[in-house]
Design a protein around this motif. Structure first.
Motif, PDB file in Angstrom:
ATOM      1  N   LEU A  99       0.809  -1.227   0.000  1.00 22.21           N
ATOM      2  CA  LEU A  99       0.000   0.000   0.000  1.00 22.21           C
ATOM      3  C   LEU A  99       0.845   1.281   0.000  1.00 22.21           C
ATOM      4  N   GLU A 100       2.148   1.109   0.275  1.00 24.40           N
ATOM      5  CA  GLU A 100       2.993   2.300   0.464  1.00 24.40           C
ATOM      6  C   GLU A 100       2.934   3.235  -0.744  1.00 24.40           C
ATOM      7  N   ASN A 101       2.991   2.626  -1.900  1.00 22.62           N
ATOM      8  CA  ASN A 101       2.996   3.419  -3.127  1.00 22.62           C
ATOM      9  C   ASN A 101       1.692   4.219  -3.290  1.00 22.62           C
ATOM     10  N   THR A 102       0.556   3.547  -3.037  1.00 27.37           N
ATOM     11  CA  THR A 102      -0.752   4.209  -3.188  1.00 27.37           C
ATOM     12  C   THR A 102      -0.857   5.389  -2.215  1.00 27.37           C
ATOM     13  N   PHE A 103      -0.392   5.197  -0.986  1.00 26.65           N
ATOM     14  CA  PHE A 103      -0.431   6.283  -0.001  1.00 26.65           C
ATOM     15  C   PHE A 103       0.464   7.437  -0.467  1.00 26.65           C
ATOM     16  N   ALA A 104       1.672   7.069  -0.956  1.00 23.71           N
ATOM     17  CA  ALA A 104       2.627   8.103  -1.381  1.00 23.71           C
ATOM     18  C   ALA A 104       2.042   8.926  -2.533  1.00 23.71           C
ATOM     19  N   MET A 105       1.317   8.231  -3.437  1.00 22.71           N
ATOM     20  CA  MET A 105       0.742   8.939  -4.585  1.00 22.71           C
ATOM     21  C   MET A 105      -0.273   9.993  -4.156  1.00 22.71           C
ATOM     22  N   LYS A 106      -1.004   9.714  -3.054  1.00 26.43           N
ATOM     23  CA  LYS A 106      -1.997  10.706  -2.587  1.00 26.43           C
ATOM     24  C   LYS A 106      -1.358  11.730  -1.630  1.00 26.43           C
ATOM     25  N   LEU A 166      -7.287   0.329   6.230  1.00 27.86           N
ATOM     26  CA  LEU A 166      -6.275   1.248   5.690  1.00 27.86           C
ATOM     27  C   LEU A 166      -6.790   1.921   4.414  1.00 27.86           C
ATOM     28  N   GLY A 167      -7.549   1.154   3.604  1.00 27.17           N
ATOM     29  CA  GLY A 167      -8.130   1.709   2.376  1.00 27.17           C
ATOM     30  C   GLY A 167      -9.078   2.849   2.710  1.00 27.17           C
ATOM     31  N   ASN A 168      -9.929   2.632   3.732  1.00 29.36           N
ATOM     32  CA  ASN A 168     -10.863   3.683   4.164  1.00 29.36           C
ATOM     33  C   ASN A 168     -10.086   4.887   4.692  1.00 29.36           C
ATOM     34  N   ALA A 169      -9.056   4.609   5.508  1.00 28.73           N
ATOM     35  CA  ALA A 169      -8.270   5.706   6.097  1.00 28.73           C
ATOM     36  C   ALA A 169      -7.663   6.550   4.984  1.00 28.73           C
ATOM     37  N   LEU A 170      -7.155   5.886   3.954  1.00 26.41           N
ATOM     38  CA  LEU A 170      -6.562   6.622   2.827  1.00 26.41           C
ATOM     39  C   LEU A 170      -7.641   7.433   2.108  1.00 26.41           C
ATOM     40  N   HIS A 171      -8.792   6.778   1.911  1.00 30.36           N
ATOM     41  CA  HIS A 171      -9.875   7.405   1.157  1.00 30.36           C
ATOM     42  C   HIS A 171     -10.416   8.655   1.857  1.00 30.36           C
ATOM     43  N   PHE A 172     -10.506   8.572   3.190  1.00 34.47           N
ATOM     44  CA  PHE A 172     -11.132   9.675   3.933  1.00 34.47           C
ATOM     45  C   PHE A 172     -10.112  10.626   4.574  1.00 34.47           C
ATOM     46  N   THR A 173      -8.843  10.523   4.148  1.00 35.47           N
ATOM     47  CA  THR A 173      -7.830  11.438   4.674  1.00 35.47           C
ATOM     48  C   THR A 173      -7.280  12.273   3.516  1.00 35.47           C
ATOM     49  N   PRO A 174      -7.371  13.594   3.645  1.00 30.21           N
ATOM     50  CA  PRO A 174      -6.876  14.425   2.530  1.00 30.21           C
ATOM     51  C   PRO A 174      -5.350  14.427   2.428  1.00 30.21           C
ATOM     52  N   GLU A 175      -4.863  15.008   1.363  1.00 29.38           N
ATOM     53  CA  GLU A 175      -3.420  15.116   1.115  1.00 29.38           C
ATOM     54  C   GLU A 175      -2.711  15.688   2.344  1.00 29.38           C
ATOM     55  N   ASN A 176      -1.503  15.263   2.581  1.00 30.57           N
ATOM     56  CA  ASN A 176      -0.661  15.681   3.724  1.00 30.57           C
ATOM     57  C   ASN A 176      -1.164  15.137   5.059  1.00 30.57           C
ATOM     58  N   GLY A 177      -2.116  14.219   4.984  1.00 29.74           N
ATOM     59  CA  GLY A 177      -2.618  13.623   6.221  1.00 29.74           C
ATOM     60  C   GLY A 177      -1.709  12.488   6.687  1.00 29.74           C
ATOM     61  N   HIS A 178      -2.091  11.895   7.816  1.00 29.11           N
ATOM     62  CA  HIS A 178      -1.275  10.825   8.404  1.00 29.11           C
ATOM     63  C   HIS A 178      -2.152   9.649   8.784  1.00 29.11           C
ATOM     64  N   VAL A 179      -1.643   8.457   8.546  1.00 32.16           N
ATOM     65  CA  VAL A 179      -2.342   7.238   8.962  1.00 32.16           C
ATOM     66  C   VAL A 179      -1.336   6.369   9.729  1.00 32.16           C
ATOM     67  N   VAL A 180      -1.766   5.910  10.916  1.00 25.26           N
ATOM     68  CA  VAL A 180      -0.868   5.077  11.718  1.00 25.26           C
ATOM     69  C   VAL A 180      -1.545   3.741  12.024  1.00 25.26           C
TER      70      VAL A 180
END
Ligand code: ADP
Length: 383
Positions: free
Chosen positions: A246-253, A283-297
């Motif tokens: 998932l690292e790449n997908t997160f980095a892209m957003k 994690l998919g939801n967290a990415l989807h509902f977190t705007p750019e420059n956000g953080h997911v742990v």
């Protein structure tokens, strides 16, 4: 032998048996009483009748001896008793038949009520119940109670079925309308036959496919056809297997993804693919509902007898009025946003919850409100 005696004892514990016994005794007593009363009332008249006949005979014979009179008296008496016995036996028989009919009607009343109620349910009236004040305390009462709880369950299943059909049709309608609209636009020449139009149609068919796959998965879980392939696993390996792809997908957003796994965690025995599926969804939801420059742990630590997984984001958060519902099928806190942004169908969390529960764990969500981020947590008990 043991089962025989257990069955015998069971008979004496049955209230219904005592009711039948009481009914038999009541009929016997009524028959006996009727017999006695009828005999008492009829014997005097019968004796008198026979005595009258005896006197007529004696006068006709013009004076017989006293021995002769004694014999005649005895015969009149037995004839009178016989007459009276026959009459009272007939009356006792009629009275006992009537009493037996009345008592069996009373006793079979709850059975008729149950029959009527089950016919109503079979006819589709799932709201039919046996009124509580008509439920007795014997075995038939227990049967009526089970019947009522069965009817309640059927009613709620029927309500879920109706709602599910409504929800599915609603979910299907949106992408189908979009596809149909695009196709019409293409046919009328209103939409250009270029890559973006085809991409839009592709996105909608992709959504349809995901919806169907999610529904299939939900059916598998709901029908308990889900087989968990449980094995002892290393939690750090499991987290790596989810996070790395998932690292790449997160980095892209432009959303930072971090994982923190407590050292020396106990082993858990789980279906690794299924737990990965849950984490993937969260994690998919967290990415989807977190705007750019956000953080997911993603954090994993021990919590008493369980291992606690948490996925925390600083995204759009969940308002308190939506929090209790997000695990329901097809529930989306913000439907328009979810759809427009290529969100799911609102089944992901329902599936994730069922998967965690199938492992004996619990899944829940916490959020301080709109734009204050969300945390999804689940536990897996340590064997
Ligand atoms: P979907 O496929 O729509 O994501 P889910 O069942 O996964 O369906 O989620 C249901 C709803 O829960 C989402 O539509 C969204 O409103 C809310 N939700 C889930 N995860 C998050 C999150 N990390 N932040 C904010 N809202 C969330």
């Amino acid at each position: 032998m043991k089962t025989n005696s257990a069955g015998f004892i069971q008979v004496f514990k049955s209230r219904w048996i005592y009711k039948i016994l009481a009914a038999f005794i009541a009929v016997v007593l009524i028959a006996g009483g009727a017999h006695a009363v009828a005999m008492r009332l009829s014997i005097a008249a019968a004796f008198e009748r026979h005595l009258g006949r005896m006197n007529e005979n004696m006068q006709g014979m013009m004076g017989g001896g006293s021995g002769m009179r004694g014999v005649n008296l005895y015969e009149s008496f037995t004839a009178a008793v016989n007459d009276s016995l026959w009459i009272s036996a007939l009356i006792a028989f009629i009275v006992s038949v009537l009493a037996a009919l009345l008592i069996s009607r009373l006793m079979t009343k709850p059975i008729h009520r149950l029959t009527r109620a089950s016919r109503a349910i079979a006819g589709g009236d799932y709201s039919h119940r046996i009124p509580p004040d008509e439920i007795s305390t014997d075995e038939l009462g227990l049967l009526a109670q089970s019947f009522n709880s069965m009817a309640e369950k059927l009613e709620s299943i029927e309500a879920i079925r109706k709602q599910l059909i409504g929800d599915i049709s609603h979910e299907l309608r949106t992408p189908l309308t979009a596809i149909k609209g695009s196709m019409e636009g293409l046919m009328d020449g209103v939409l250009p036959a270029d890559k973006s139009t085809y991409q839009q149609i592709y996105r909608e068919t992709d959504r349809l496919q995901r919806l169907v796959e999610d529904l299939q998965e939900l059916t598998r879980i709901d029908s308990s056809a889900l087989r968990l392939n449980r094995k002892a696993i290393k939690i750090a390996d499991l987290v790596q297997a989810v996070v790395v792809p998932l690292e790449n997908t997160f980095a892209m957003k432009g959303v930072a993804l971090k994982s923190q796994v407590e050292s020396a965690l106990p082993q858990i025995v789980v279906d690794s693919d299924r737990i990965q599926q849950v984490l993937h969804n969260l994690l998919g939801n967290a990415l989807h509902f977190t705007p750019e420059n956000g953080h997911v742990v993603l954090e994993v630590r021990q919590d008493g007898d369980a291992v606690l997984f948490s996925v925390q984001d600083d995204g759009i958060g969940i308002p308190p009025e939506h929090l209790p519902h997000i695990f329901e099928r097809f529930y989306r806190a913000d439907k328009s946003r979810s759809r427009a942004a290529g969100g799911g169908s609102g089944i992901g969390l329902t599936i994730a919850k069922s998967l965690v529960e199938a492992h004996g764990g619990k899944l829940w969500a916490e959020s301080k409100g709109k734009n204050k981020g969300s945390t999804f947590l689940f536990t897996i008990p340590v064997e």
